[in-house]
Design a protein around this motif. Sequence first.
Motif, mmCIF file in Angstrom:
data_model
loop_
_atom_site.group_PDB
_atom_site.id
_atom_site.type_symbol
_atom_site.label_atom_id
_atom_site.label_comp_id
_atom_site.label_asym_id
_atom_site.label_seq_id
_atom_site.Cartn_x
_atom_site.Cartn_y
_atom_site.Cartn_z
ATOM 1 N N SER A 134 0.836 -1.190 0.000
ATOM 2 C CA SER A 134 0.000 0.000 0.000
ATOM 3 C C SER A 134 0.873 1.244 0.000
ATOM 4 C CB SER A 134 -0.931 0.013 1.218
ATOM 5 O OG SER A 134 -0.166 0.099 2.414
ATOM 6 N N LEU B 237 -2.711 10.647 -2.307
ATOM 7 C CA LEU B 237 -3.554 9.510 -2.681
ATOM 8 C C LEU B 237 -3.243 8.340 -1.763
ATOM 9 C CD1 LEU B 237 -1.988 7.012 -4.395
ATOM 10 C CD2 LEU B 237 -1.797 8.831 -6.056
ATOM 11 N N ARG C 137 -3.265 4.116 -2.078
ATOM 12 C CA ARG C 137 -3.317 3.030 -3.054
ATOM 13 C C ARG C 137 -3.124 1.698 -2.346
ATOM 14 N NH1 ARG C 137 1.295 2.902 -7.250
ATOM 15 N NH2 ARG C 137 2.150 1.221 -6.001
ATOM 16 N N ASP D 72 -2.401 -2.363 -3.285
ATOM 17 C CA ASP D 72 -1.951 -3.273 -4.327
ATOM 18 C C ASP D 72 -2.266 -4.708 -3.910
ATOM 19 O OD1 ASP D 72 -0.794 -1.138 -5.818
ATOM 20 O OD2 ASP D 72 0.935 -1.191 -4.470
ATOM 21 N N GLU E 167 -11.014 11.166 2.205
ATOM 22 C CA GLU E 167 -11.013 10.774 0.798
ATOM 23 C C GLU E 167 -11.884 11.750 0.023
ATOM 24 O OE1 GLU E 167 -14.511 8.589 2.597
ATOM 25 O OE2 GLU E 167 -12.492 9.075 3.244
ATOM 26 N N ALA F 281 -13.558 4.366 -5.616
ATOM 27 C CA ALA F 281 -12.124 4.250 -5.888
ATOM 28 C C ALA F 281 -11.889 3.887 -7.353
ATOM 29 C CB ALA F 281 -11.503 3.192 -4.983
ATOM 30 N N SER F 282 -10.709 4.206 -7.849
ATOM 31 C CA SER F 282 -10.315 3.846 -9.215
ATOM 32 C C SER F 282 -9.574 2.514 -9.196
ATOM 33 C CB SER F 282 -9.394 4.918 -9.797
ATOM 34 O OG SER F 282 -10.055 6.151 -9.851
ATOM 35 N N SER G 187 -4.417 -2.800 -8.673
ATOM 36 C CA SER G 187 -4.348 -1.701 -7.692
ATOM 37 C C SER G 187 -5.667 -0.946 -7.635
ATOM 38 C CB SER G 187 -3.231 -0.721 -8.064
ATOM 39 O OG SER G 187 -1.975 -1.344 -8.003
ATOM 40 N N LEU H 32 -7.128 2.800 -6.010
ATOM 41 C CA LEU H 32 -6.636 4.032 -5.417
ATOM 42 C C LEU H 32 -7.704 5.108 -5.370
ATOM 43 C CD1 LEU H 32 -5.611 6.289 -7.923
ATOM 44 C CD2 LEU H 32 -4.399 4.182 -8.394
ATOM 45 N N THR H 33 -7.473 6.083 -4.509
ATOM 46 C CA THR H 33 -8.349 7.247 -4.415
ATOM 47 C C THR H 33 -7.520 8.442 -4.006
ATOM 48 O OG1 THR H 33 -10.500 8.016 -3.601
ATOM 49 C CG2 THR H 33 -9.031 7.020 -1.978
ATOM 50 N N SER H 34 -7.966 9.627 -4.426
ATOM 51 C CA SER H 34 -7.254 10.839 -4.025
ATOM 52 C C SER H 34 -7.705 11.241 -2.627
ATOM 53 C CB SER H 34 -7.487 11.967 -5.031
ATOM 54 O OG SER H 34 -8.856 12.298 -5.081
ATOM 55 N N TYR I 173 -10.351 -0.400 2.853
ATOM 56 C CA TYR I 173 -10.741 -0.739 1.484
ATOM 57 C C TYR I 173 -11.835 -1.798 1.481
ATOM 58 C CZ TYR I 173 -7.645 -4.793 2.109
ATOM 59 O OH TYR I 173 -7.042 -5.927 2.576
#
Length: 174
Positions: free
Chosen positions: A34, A48, A50, A52, A75, A80-81, A86, A88-90, A104
């Motif tokens: 992460s 961000l 992330r 993994d 967040e 999340a993308s 992976s 992730l989010t900003s 998550y």
Amino acid sequence: MRRLVVFVAGALIAGLTTIGLAAPASAHDVLVGSIPAAGAELTTGPSLVRFDFDAPVQQGNDTIMVIGPDGTHWERTSQASVLGSSVLTSVAPLGPAGKYTAIYHVLSADSHPVSGSITFQLTRSGPGTPVSSASVAGSDGAGAVPAWVLIVIAVVVLAGVLYAALRPRRRTSS
């Protein structure tokens, strides 16, 4: 006709028994890293978060929440993308120093939900303010229908169809 009913009932029972005794899949995605790393001590907040995984994550209702030491959200979006394995989010600029938790909820490669969290420490207060609760609404997965409900509905519908197809028909008098 009676043989057909016995055969169909036996096949239905055998099929349901086979499905009921099937072992669950154990190939859920596993978190392998992460950003920030679990347990990290940071002087400035990350832009961000992330996670993994060891296998690709399915696009779906994947969420990441970043919760501050006072319980506020950081967040920028509830969704999340997904980029391969992976998610992730900003993150908004962080505020108070203290322990932050990144949580998550993802859909693994085998279609099962996987959840977990990491924590990291912000050692110096940042300039940020928490995001509004409206921007993170709906990130808890509420409203999802449990799989067992769908299975019960399918069995009831199948039983109704079989009953309608196999019930004795009344003969009309001529």
